[in-house]
Scaffold this motif. Structure first.
Motif, mmCIF file in Angstrom:
data_model
loop_
_atom_site.group_PDB
_atom_site.id
_atom_site.type_symbol
_atom_site.label_atom_id
_atom_site.label_comp_id
_atom_site.label_asym_id
_atom_site.label_seq_id
_atom_site.Cartn_x
_atom_site.Cartn_y
_atom_site.Cartn_z
ATOM 1 N N ALA A 59 0.826 -1.208 0.000
ATOM 2 C CA ALA A 59 0.000 0.000 0.000
ATOM 3 C C ALA A 59 0.862 1.261 0.000
ATOM 4 O O ALA A 59 0.522 2.249 -0.656
ATOM 5 C CB ALA A 59 -0.941 -0.004 1.201
ATOM 6 N N ALA A 60 1.976 1.230 0.706
ATOM 7 C CA ALA A 60 2.836 2.417 0.802
ATOM 8 C C ALA A 60 3.438 2.809 -0.543
ATOM 9 O O ALA A 60 3.770 3.976 -0.761
ATOM 10 C CB ALA A 60 3.950 2.174 1.821
ATOM 11 N N SER A 61 3.572 1.849 -1.453
ATOM 12 C CA SER A 61 4.174 2.146 -2.752
ATOM 13 C C SER A 61 3.150 2.119 -3.899
ATOM 14 O O SER A 61 3.523 2.066 -5.066
ATOM 15 C CB SER A 61 5.311 1.164 -3.047
ATOM 16 N N ALA A 62 1.859 2.193 -3.559
ATOM 17 C CA ALA A 62 0.815 2.175 -4.593
ATOM 18 C C ALA A 62 0.890 3.429 -5.443
ATOM 19 O O ALA A 62 1.135 4.528 -4.937
ATOM 20 C CB ALA A 62 -0.561 2.049 -3.953
ATOM 21 N N ASP A 63 0.695 3.261 -6.742
ATOM 22 C CA ASP A 63 0.681 4.388 -7.673
ATOM 23 C C ASP A 63 -0.616 5.190 -7.565
ATOM 24 O O ASP A 63 -0.631 6.392 -7.813
ATOM 25 C CB ASP A 63 0.880 3.890 -9.111
ATOM 26 N N ARG A 64 -1.702 4.494 -7.234
ATOM 27 C CA ARG A 64 -2.976 5.187 -7.042
ATOM 28 C C ARG A 64 -3.951 4.286 -6.304
ATOM 29 O O ARG A 64 -3.722 3.086 -6.140
ATOM 30 C CB ARG A 64 -3.567 5.661 -8.367
ATOM 31 N N VAL A 65 -5.043 4.909 -5.863
ATOM 32 C CA VAL A 65 -6.107 4.219 -5.139
ATOM 33 C C VAL A 65 -7.347 4.194 -6.021
ATOM 34 O O VAL A 65 -7.691 5.204 -6.647
ATOM 35 C CB VAL A 65 -6.429 4.939 -3.807
ATOM 36 N N ILE A 66 -7.989 3.028 -6.092
ATOM 37 C CA ILE A 66 -9.264 2.900 -6.803
ATOM 38 C C ILE A 66 -10.288 2.364 -5.811
ATOM 39 O O ILE A 66 -10.062 1.340 -5.163
ATOM 40 C CB ILE A 66 -9.153 1.945 -8.016
ATOM 41 N N GLU A 67 -11.409 3.075 -5.702
ATOM 42 C CA GLU A 67 -12.485 2.630 -4.828
ATOM 43 C C GLU A 67 -13.437 1.737 -5.621
ATOM 44 O O GLU A 67 -13.852 2.080 -6.723
ATOM 45 C CB GLU A 67 -13.231 3.825 -4.245
ATOM 46 N N ILE A 68 -13.755 0.588 -5.031
ATOM 47 C CA ILE A 68 -14.660 -0.393 -5.632
ATOM 48 C C ILE A 68 -15.852 -0.565 -4.692
ATOM 49 O O ILE A 68 -15.679 -0.853 -3.508
ATOM 50 C CB ILE A 68 -13.974 -1.760 -5.833
ATOM 51 N N VAL A 92 -12.171 -1.531 -1.130
ATOM 52 C CA VAL A 92 -13.380 -2.253 -1.508
ATOM 53 C C VAL A 92 -14.409 -2.159 -0.383
ATOM 54 O O VAL A 92 -14.073 -2.392 0.785
ATOM 55 C CB VAL A 92 -13.060 -3.730 -1.803
ATOM 56 N N SER A 93 -15.657 -1.836 -0.735
ATOM 57 C CA SER A 93 -16.725 -1.821 0.267
ATOM 58 C C SER A 93 -17.919 -2.620 -0.252
ATOM 59 O O SER A 93 -18.238 -2.582 -1.438
ATOM 60 C CB SER A 93 -17.151 -0.385 0.603
ATOM 61 N N ASN A 94 -18.547 -3.344 0.661
ATOM 62 C CA ASN A 94 -19.735 -4.123 0.321
ATOM 63 C C ASN A 94 -20.959 -3.362 0.802
ATOM 64 O O ASN A 94 -21.241 -3.309 1.995
ATOM 65 C CB ASN A 94 -19.681 -5.508 0.977
ATOM 66 N N GLN A 95 -21.694 -2.775 -0.139
ATOM 67 C CA GLN A 95 -22.901 -2.023 0.198
ATOM 68 C C GLN A 95 -24.169 -2.826 -0.080
ATOM 69 O O GLN A 95 -25.277 -2.287 -0.026
ATOM 70 C CB GLN A 95 -22.906 -0.687 -0.556
ATOM 71 N N GLY A 96 -23.996 -4.119 -0.378
ATOM 72 C CA GLY A 96 -25.138 -4.989 -0.637
ATOM 73 C C GLY A 96 -25.680 -5.610 0.631
ATOM 74 O O GLY A 96 -25.238 -5.302 1.746
ATOM 75 N N THR A 97 -26.624 -6.521 0.464
ATOM 76 C CA THR A 97 -27.226 -7.237 1.599
ATOM 77 C C THR A 97 -26.692 -8.658 1.717
ATOM 78 O O THR A 97 -27.083 -9.390 2.623
ATOM 79 C CB THR A 97 -28.759 -7.292 1.450
ATOM 80 N N LEU A 98 -25.800 -9.048 0.775
ATOM 81 C CA LEU A 98 -25.227 -10.388 0.753
ATOM 82 C C LEU A 98 -23.709 -10.331 0.906
ATOM 83 O O LEU A 98 -23.107 -9.279 0.684
ATOM 84 C CB LEU A 98 -25.559 -11.076 -0.583
ATOM 85 N N VAL A 99 -23.093 -11.455 1.235
ATOM 86 C CA VAL A 99 -21.638 -11.568 1.233
ATOM 87 C C VAL A 99 -21.167 -11.473 -0.210
ATOM 88 O O VAL A 99 -21.747 -12.099 -1.108
ATOM 89 C CB VAL A 99 -21.185 -12.913 1.846
ATOM 90 N N HIS A 100 -20.110 -10.681 -0.452
ATOM 91 C CA HIS A 100 -19.549 -10.551 -1.791
ATOM 92 C C HIS A 100 -18.028 -10.622 -1.736
ATOM 93 O O HIS A 100 -17.419 -10.359 -0.699
ATOM 94 C CB HIS A 100 -19.974 -9.239 -2.450
ATOM 95 N N GLU A 101 -17.461 -10.955 -2.886
ATOM 96 C CA GLU A 101 -16.017 -11.100 -3.021
ATOM 97 C C GLU A 101 -15.518 -10.185 -4.140
ATOM 98 O O GLU A 101 -16.148 -10.077 -5.191
ATOM 99 C CB GLU A 101 -15.693 -12.556 -3.380
ATOM 100 N N GLY A 160 -21.884 -4.280 4.576
ATOM 101 C CA GLY A 160 -21.470 -3.163 5.408
ATOM 102 C C GLY A 160 -19.987 -3.117 5.740
ATOM 103 O O GLY A 160 -19.527 -2.163 6.358
ATOM 104 N N LYS A 161 -19.234 -4.125 5.329
ATOM 105 C CA LYS A 161 -17.800 -4.185 5.636
ATOM 106 C C LYS A 161 -16.981 -3.651 4.472
ATOM 107 O O LYS A 161 -17.444 -3.577 3.344
ATOM 108 C CB LYS A 161 -17.372 -5.629 5.934
ATOM 109 N N SER A 162 -15.717 -3.320 4.777
ATOM 110 C CA SER A 162 -14.807 -2.844 3.738
ATOM 111 C C SER A 162 -13.420 -3.414 3.998
ATOM 112 O O SER A 162 -13.126 -3.897 5.095
ATOM 113 C CB SER A 162 -14.762 -1.316 3.705
ATOM 114 N N GLY A 163 -12.585 -3.373 2.971
ATOM 115 C CA GLY A 163 -11.236 -3.904 3.090
ATOM 116 C C GLY A 163 -10.392 -3.476 1.907
ATOM 117 O O GLY A 163 -10.840 -2.695 1.057
ATOM 118 N N ASP A 164 -9.186 -3.993 1.844
ATOM 119 C CA ASP A 164 -8.204 -3.560 0.861
ATOM 120 C C ASP A 164 -7.543 -4.731 0.149
ATOM 121 O O ASP A 164 -7.307 -5.774 0.755
ATOM 122 C CB ASP A 164 -7.096 -2.748 1.547
ATOM 123 N N VAL A 165 -7.263 -4.523 -1.127
ATOM 124 C CA VAL A 165 -6.429 -5.420 -1.927
ATOM 125 C C VAL A 165 -5.419 -4.516 -2.624
ATOM 126 O O VAL A 165 -5.792 -3.520 -3.232
ATOM 127 C CB VAL A 165 -7.257 -6.201 -2.981
#
Length: 196
Positions: A59-68, A92-101, A160-165
């Protein structure tokens, strides 16, 4: 039932089970399948290292951030453009009502990974709107391998959860980001990555 008929039924059942696993193994193709522990699969053996289209980044050397944003059953945005050699920090954020990947991979990789995700659903790890985290730590086979979902190219999120790749794209190719929770890919929860 005679012992001959019982043996015939047993042989047929074993043969059908073995035959059913062949397409899954072949669909993975060489070098693009992963399991828990962040290890890549190469022709059926675990190994650490990059996939054909890239490798985990920092993350420290990322060229840019993209929100999904993930919703029921789509991504926003649906297409991405990156440059070979570029490191992207996906928020990445899950704004749905189901588990997503959110999972980066080739189409063949996603086919193989869908079989793994189906196994997670069959074993009670994926429960529609939540993840059974206790079941994720249960061993899947004799080698003690668990159903944990800790791939460097992927994140599995409850509503409702979020995370990073963070991923470094090393070469052009047919690359998708997809949700491989059973039924979601088929419902259209897949996007494309254009690597220049």
């Amino acid at each position: 039932m005679s012992s001959f008929h019982m043996l015939t039924r047993f042989t047929f059942t074993i043969g059908a089970a073995l035959f059913a696993t062949v397409p899954i193994a072949l669909a993975a193709g060489p070098g693009d399948h992963s399991h828990g522990g962040g290890h890549m699969m190469k022709e059926g053996t675990r190994m650490s290292g990059p996939m054909s289209f890239g490798m985990p980044g920092q993350a420290a050397s990322a060229d840019r951030v993209i929100e999904i944003v993930m919703d029921d059953n789509f991504f926003e945005p649906e297409t991405l453009s990156v440059t070979a050699g570029e490191t992207i920090h996906f928020k990445v954020s899950n704004q749905g009502t189901l588990v997503h990947e959110f999972n980066l991979g080739t189409p063949d990789y996603h086919v193989a990974h869908q079989a793994e995700m189906a196994m997670m659903q069959q074993h009670g790890v994926l429960m529609g709107d939540h993840i059974n985290h206790e079941m994720m730590n249960m061993p899947m086979g004799d080698d003690g391998h668990t159903m944990s979902h800790d791939h460097p190219n992927s994140i599995l999120l409850e509503p409702g959860k979020s995370g990073d790749v963070v991923w470094t794209f090393t070469s052009a190719g047919d690359i998708e980001f997809a949700c491989n929770v059973p039924g979601h890919y088929a419902a259209g929860m897949v996007g494309t990555v254009d690597v220049e």
